[in-house]
Design an enzyme around this catalytic site. Structure first.
Site, PDB file in Angstrom:
ATOM      1  N   HIS A  33     136.948 -54.141  43.038  1.00 33.73           N
ATOM      2  CA  HIS A  33     135.963 -54.456  44.029  1.00 33.73           C
ATOM      3  C   HIS A  33     136.513 -55.047  45.389  1.00 33.73           C
ATOM      4  CE1 HIS A  33     132.415 -53.804  41.446  1.00 33.73           C
ATOM      5  NE2 HIS A  33     133.419 -53.950  40.544  1.00 33.73           N
ATOM      6  N   ILE A  34     136.002 -54.826  46.452  1.00 33.78           N
ATOM      7  CA  ILE A  34     136.541 -55.137  47.906  1.00 33.78           C
ATOM      8  C   ILE A  34     136.361 -56.825  47.935  1.00 33.78           C
ATOM      9  CG2 ILE A  34     136.121 -54.987  50.307  1.00 33.78           C
ATOM     10  CD1 ILE A  34     135.846 -52.025  49.785  1.00 33.78           C
ATOM     11  N   HIS A  35     137.102 -57.443  48.456  1.00 33.53           N
ATOM     12  CA  HIS A  35     136.773 -58.899  48.741  1.00 33.53           C
ATOM     13  C   HIS A  35     137.041 -59.222  50.032  1.00 33.53           C
ATOM     14  CE1 HIS A  35     136.633 -63.186  48.190  1.00 33.53           C
ATOM     15  NE2 HIS A  35     137.731 -63.265  48.948  1.00 33.53           N
ATOM     16  N   PRO A  36     135.907 -60.118  50.670  1.00 32.90           N
ATOM     17  CA  PRO A  36     134.735 -60.322  50.290  1.00 32.90           C
ATOM     18  C   PRO A  36     133.643 -59.300  50.749  1.00 32.90           C
ATOM     19  CG  PRO A  36     135.119 -61.280  52.508  1.00 32.90           C
ATOM     20  CD  PRO A  36     136.195 -60.609  52.035  1.00 32.90           C
ATOM     21  N   GLU A  55     130.951 -57.788  45.064  1.00 33.57           N
ATOM     22  CA  GLU A  55     131.605 -58.669  44.132  1.00 33.57           C
ATOM     23  C   GLU A  55     130.327 -59.525  43.137  1.00 33.57           C
ATOM     24  OE1 GLU A  55     135.480 -60.928  45.636  1.00 33.57           O
ATOM     25  OE2 GLU A  55     133.670 -61.322  47.087  1.00 33.57           O
TER      26      GLU A  55
END
Length: 143
Positions: free
Chosen positions: A124-127, A131
């Site tokens: 998953h991409i942060h931020p 999330e």
């Protein structure tokens, strides 16, 4: 759903020898109200009424960096899974951009991925708002 059905009808009209059926077993829906609501599959109440056993995990937007940035204190994602095979039965989101965090769960439900697969095998991409899904899934993992 209407777009998927229209594509299917178009294909079947123009390619009758290669007819297709709608393979999707899940039908998500959303309400673009304030707050937004996105859902697919049974709710907890619906599962109880139908005698479906389930595990549940709920995660607040506020528990993610994106949720902090939104200053959101009321929004959440809820995931229901089958306790035996750990496939996702349903998921429900209430909050800003509710359709965003539910989408990876719909994509996991369509081929029947288990919670283990969705939690451990997807980055998953942060931020990012998704999330909240990444954080909700581990509560449903096998020990």
């Amino acid at each position: 759903m209407a777009t998927a059905e229209a594509r299917l009808v178009r294909h079947n009209v123009f390619c009758a020898k290669d007819g297709r059926a709608l393979a999707n077993k899940v039908a998500p829906h959303g309400a673009f109200t304030n707050p937004q609501i996105a859902s697919v599959g049974p709710t907890e109440q619906g599962a109880r009424r139908r005698g479906i056993e389930y595990l549940v995990s709920t995660r607040d937007y506020a528990e993610t960096a994106y949720g902090w940035a939104l200053e959101d204190t009321t929004s959440f994602v809820k995931i229901l899974t089958d306790p035996l095979d750990l496939t996702i039965l349903g998921t429900h989101t209430i909050g800003p951009q509710a359709e965003t965090p539910i989408q990876p769960l719909i994509q996991a439900m369509t081929p029947g991925l288990t919670v283990d697969q969705a939690a451990r095998d997807v980055l998953h991409i942060h931020p990012a708002l998704t999330e909240v899904v990444e954080q909700a899934l581990p509560a449903l993992l096998r020990p």
